[in-house]
Design an enzyme around this catalytic site. Structure first.
Site, PDB file in Angstrom:
ATOM      1  N   LYS A 250     -24.714 -23.981   1.714  1.00 56.98           N
ATOM      2  CA  LYS A 250     -25.583 -22.846   1.997  1.00 56.98           C
ATOM      3  C   LYS A 250     -26.902 -23.083   1.269  1.00 56.98           C
ATOM      4  CE  LYS A 250     -26.236 -17.944   1.055  1.00 56.98           C
ATOM      5  NZ  LYS A 250     -25.721 -16.757   0.348  1.00 56.98           N
TER       6      LYS A 250
ATOM      7  N   GLY B 276     -27.902  -8.206  -3.028  1.00 55.90           N
ATOM      8  CA  GLY B 276     -27.285  -7.307  -3.991  1.00 55.90           C
ATOM      9  C   GLY B 276     -27.781  -5.874  -3.956  1.00 55.90           C
TER      10      GLY B 276
ATOM     11  N   ALA C  89     -26.351 -10.964   2.753  1.00 54.50           N
ATOM     12  CA  ALA C  89     -27.163 -10.225   1.768  1.00 54.50           C
ATOM     13  C   ALA C  89     -27.420  -8.787   2.185  1.00 54.50           C
ATOM     14  CB  ALA C  89     -28.491 -10.913   1.491  1.00 54.50           C
ATOM     15  N   GLY C  90     -27.256  -7.890   1.205  1.00 55.18           N
ATOM     16  CA  GLY C  90     -27.596  -6.487   1.389  1.00 55.18           C
ATOM     17  C   GLY C  90     -26.484  -5.597   1.878  1.00 55.18           C
TER      18      GLY C  90
ATOM     19  N   ASN D 169     -20.782 -10.317  -1.274  1.00 54.53           N
ATOM     20  CA  ASN D 169     -20.231 -10.529  -2.609  1.00 54.53           C
ATOM     21  C   ASN D 169     -20.273  -9.234  -3.409  1.00 54.53           C
ATOM     22  OD1 ASN D 169     -20.832 -12.965  -5.301  1.00 54.53           O
ATOM     23  ND2 ASN D 169     -19.422 -11.287  -5.170  1.00 54.53           N
ATOM     24  N   THR D 170     -21.489  -8.747  -3.712  1.00 52.95           N
ATOM     25  CA  THR D 170     -21.645  -7.590  -4.592  1.00 52.95           C
ATOM     26  C   THR D 170     -20.930  -6.356  -4.062  1.00 52.95           C
ATOM     27  OG1 THR D 170     -23.802  -8.464  -5.255  1.00 52.95           O
ATOM     28  CG2 THR D 170     -23.333  -6.182  -5.823  1.00 52.95           C
TER      29      THR D 170
END
Length: 255
Positions: free
Chosen positions: A96, A157, A183-184, A205-206
């Site tokens: 990535k 995040g 993301a987001g 992830n987050t």
């Protein structure tokens, strides 16, 4: 089945491995998600120090495809060097590509990302570049040989969800390679929205590691991916400005 280069996956959920409260919680969340792809920052993994805690030792690596990323890179040279390190470490030839242009917003550098993608494709990597929600840039990345495109839904995040679904839809409609929303993402609702747009998968992830109960959230994300994909394939009804009776009037008995 999701196909990226030479790889095939049943799960369309890619899971990041950072910021969990412990390796045990991380392990349980990974299991609950039923992901087949785990991503991590190669620069944060001390692969040469056997005394350091290593999440790879907690997992049955026969079950997962590793997706190392070039997080921390701010130049083409850094990204390429990190990717080569990952391959030299026998982790995976899938990478990535992240080249960050700004430390506050963590938005990707479009020019450097495109150049790093070109170089790594030529070197035989399976390349998944993290990019903005720019349809033109997404097209150029695909033309450069990227095996999948990973546009962000919102800043990394932030948990803001999909800020520009119209542009994401354009990327999805025009892309000749899989599109993974990255993301987001903040909630299962964001995942369903991404999948209903036609995304081939999501990476998060987050939203899991930062949840009050990461294990339950990982399972929720798994079902959100499945529900969103089924909804996309089924084809939703069009939105209408007025009511439409679910039971037609024709043929009804009259008093």
């Amino acid at each position: 089945m999701l196909k990226i280069g030479k790889y095939e996956f049943k799960s369309r959920l890619f899971l990041g491995t950072g910021k969990f409260s412990s390796l045990e919680v991380q392990k349980q969340a990974v299991k609950a998600s039923e992901t087949e792809v785990l991503t991590f920052a190669i620069r944060r993994l001390d692969i040469y120090n056997p005394d350091q805690p290593n999440f790879l030792e907690m997992l049955d690596l026969e079950r997962y495809t590793l997706l190392p990323n070039t997080a921390g890179a701010t130049t083409v040279e850094e990204a390429v060097r990190i990717a080569r390190l990952a391959r030299a470490s026998n982790l995976c030839d899938m990478i990535k590509v992240e080249v960050i242009a700004d430390t506050k917003t963590l938005l990707p550098d479009p020019i450097a990302t495109l150049e790093a993608t070109r170089i790594l494709v030529e070197e035989g990597f399976t390349v998944l570049p993290y990019t903005s929600d720019d349809p033109v840039l997404a097209r150029k990345l695909a033309e450069a040989g990227a095996h999948a495109i990973m546009p962000g839904g919102s800043p990394i995040g932030s948990g803001q969800g999909l800020l520009n679904p119209s542009y994401l839809r354009l990327i999805i409609e025009e892309s000749p390679v899989p599109v993974i929303i990255d993301a987001g993402i903040g909630s299962p609702a964001d995942v369903v929205q991404a999948m209903e747009l036609g995304a081939d998968g999501v990476l998060l992830n987050t939203a899991v590691s930062g949840a009050k109960d990461p294990v339950k959230m990982a399972e929720a994300m798994k079902w959100a991916v499945i529900a969103g994909r089924l909804g996309y394939e089924a084809g939703r009804i069009p939105k209408k400005p007025y009511a439409s009776a679910s039971s037609p009037q024709e043929g009804m008995l009259t008093s």
